[in-house]
Write a protein that holds these residues in place. Structure first.
Motif, PDB file in Angstrom:
ATOM      1  N   THR A 115       0.826  -1.214   0.000  1.00 48.65           N
ATOM      2  CA  THR A 115       0.000   0.000   0.000  1.00 48.65           C
ATOM      3  C   THR A 115       0.854   1.255   0.000  1.00 48.65           C
ATOM      4  OG1 THR A 115      -1.750  -1.182   1.170  1.00 48.65           O
ATOM      5  CG2 THR A 115      -1.862   1.217   1.187  1.00 48.65           C
ATOM      6  N   ARG A 116       1.887   1.287   0.817  1.00 47.77           N
ATOM      7  CA  ARG A 116       2.739   2.480   0.880  1.00 47.77           C
ATOM      8  C   ARG A 116       3.453   2.696  -0.454  1.00 47.77           C
ATOM      9  NH1 ARG A 116       4.784   2.492   6.381  1.00 47.77           N
ATOM     10  NH2 ARG A 116       2.667   3.150   6.786  1.00 47.77           N
TER      11      ARG A 116
ATOM     12  N   VAL B  24       0.992   4.289  -2.731  1.00 44.76           N
ATOM     13  CA  VAL B  24       0.833   5.701  -2.383  1.00 44.76           C
ATOM     14  C   VAL B  24       1.986   6.519  -2.960  1.00 44.76           C
ATOM     15  CG1 VAL B  24       0.861   7.347  -0.452  1.00 44.76           C
ATOM     16  CG2 VAL B  24      -0.584   5.299  -0.339  1.00 44.76           C
TER      17      VAL B  24
ATOM     18  N   SER C 223      -6.236   6.743   5.948  1.00 42.69           N
ATOM     19  CA  SER C 223      -5.100   5.867   5.659  1.00 42.69           C
ATOM     20  C   SER C 223      -4.083   6.585   4.765  1.00 42.69           C
ATOM     21  CB  SER C 223      -5.592   4.584   4.989  1.00 42.69           C
ATOM     22  OG  SER C 223      -4.524   3.711   4.750  1.00 42.69           O
TER      23      SER C 223
ATOM     24  N   GLU D 278      -2.090   8.922   6.878  1.00 41.80           N
ATOM     25  CA  GLU D 278      -1.122   8.180   7.686  1.00 41.80           C
ATOM     26  C   GLU D 278       0.090   7.756   6.847  1.00 41.80           C
ATOM     27  OE1 GLU D 278      -1.791   4.321  10.168  1.00 41.80           O
ATOM     28  OE2 GLU D 278      -3.495   5.678  10.476  1.00 41.80           O
ATOM     29  N   HIS D 279      -0.166   7.231   5.656  1.00 39.64           N
ATOM     30  CA  HIS D 279       0.928   6.786   4.783  1.00 39.64           C
ATOM     31  C   HIS D 279       1.803   7.957   4.342  1.00 39.64           C
ATOM     32  CE1 HIS D 279      -0.013   2.573   4.581  1.00 39.64           C
ATOM     33  NE2 HIS D 279      -1.263   2.828   4.238  1.00 39.64           N
ATOM     34  N   THR D 280       1.183   9.087   4.032  1.00 41.18           N
ATOM     35  CA  THR D 280       1.999  10.232   3.624  1.00 41.18           C
ATOM     36  C   THR D 280       2.861  10.740   4.770  1.00 41.18           C
ATOM     37  OG1 THR D 280       0.173  11.779   4.010  1.00 41.18           O
ATOM     38  CG2 THR D 280       0.481  10.990   1.746  1.00 41.18           C
TER      39      THR D 280
ATOM     40  N   LEU E 141       5.869   8.442   4.845  1.00 44.74           N
ATOM     41  CA  LEU E 141       6.715   8.706   3.679  1.00 44.74           C
ATOM     42  C   LEU E 141       7.420  10.055   3.810  1.00 44.74           C
ATOM     43  CD1 LEU E 141       4.326   7.373   0.896  1.00 44.74           C
ATOM     44  CD2 LEU E 141       6.475   6.317   1.654  1.00 44.74           C
TER      45      LEU E 141
END
Length: 79
Positions: free
Chosen positions: A8-9, A12, A37, A40-42, A45
């Motif tokens: 998933t990351r 993204v 979500s 959260e991922h950003t 990163l």
């Protein structure tokens, strides 16, 4: 790259590279994940130096950082 970041990351990061200046909502739609979500991922990163986020009023705009682009480019050369 997917093993390093997770599926998933990685998706993204790819979505941000394909849509420079995308909002969190746009990113969530492109990556097929919830807005929370995507946020959260950003954050993860961004802490890793792979993306940059700037605020414009109440909107976050995400772009790839040079390190993130290098990671993506390196991956494409190995496949």
């Amino acid at each position: 790259m997917r093993k390093l970041l997770g599926r998933t990351r990685a998706r993204v990061l790819e979505a941000i590279a394909e849509r420079p200046g995308c909002t969190t909502t746009e990113l969530a739609a492109a990556a097929r994940i919830a807005v929370a979500s995507a946020s959260e991922h950003t954050a993860v990163l961004r802490q890793a130096g792979l993306v940059r986020t700037v605020r414009h009023r109440n909107t976050a705009l995400h772009t790839s950082a040079p390190l993130g682009l290098a990671l993506l480019n390196g991956r494409s050369h190995r496949n």
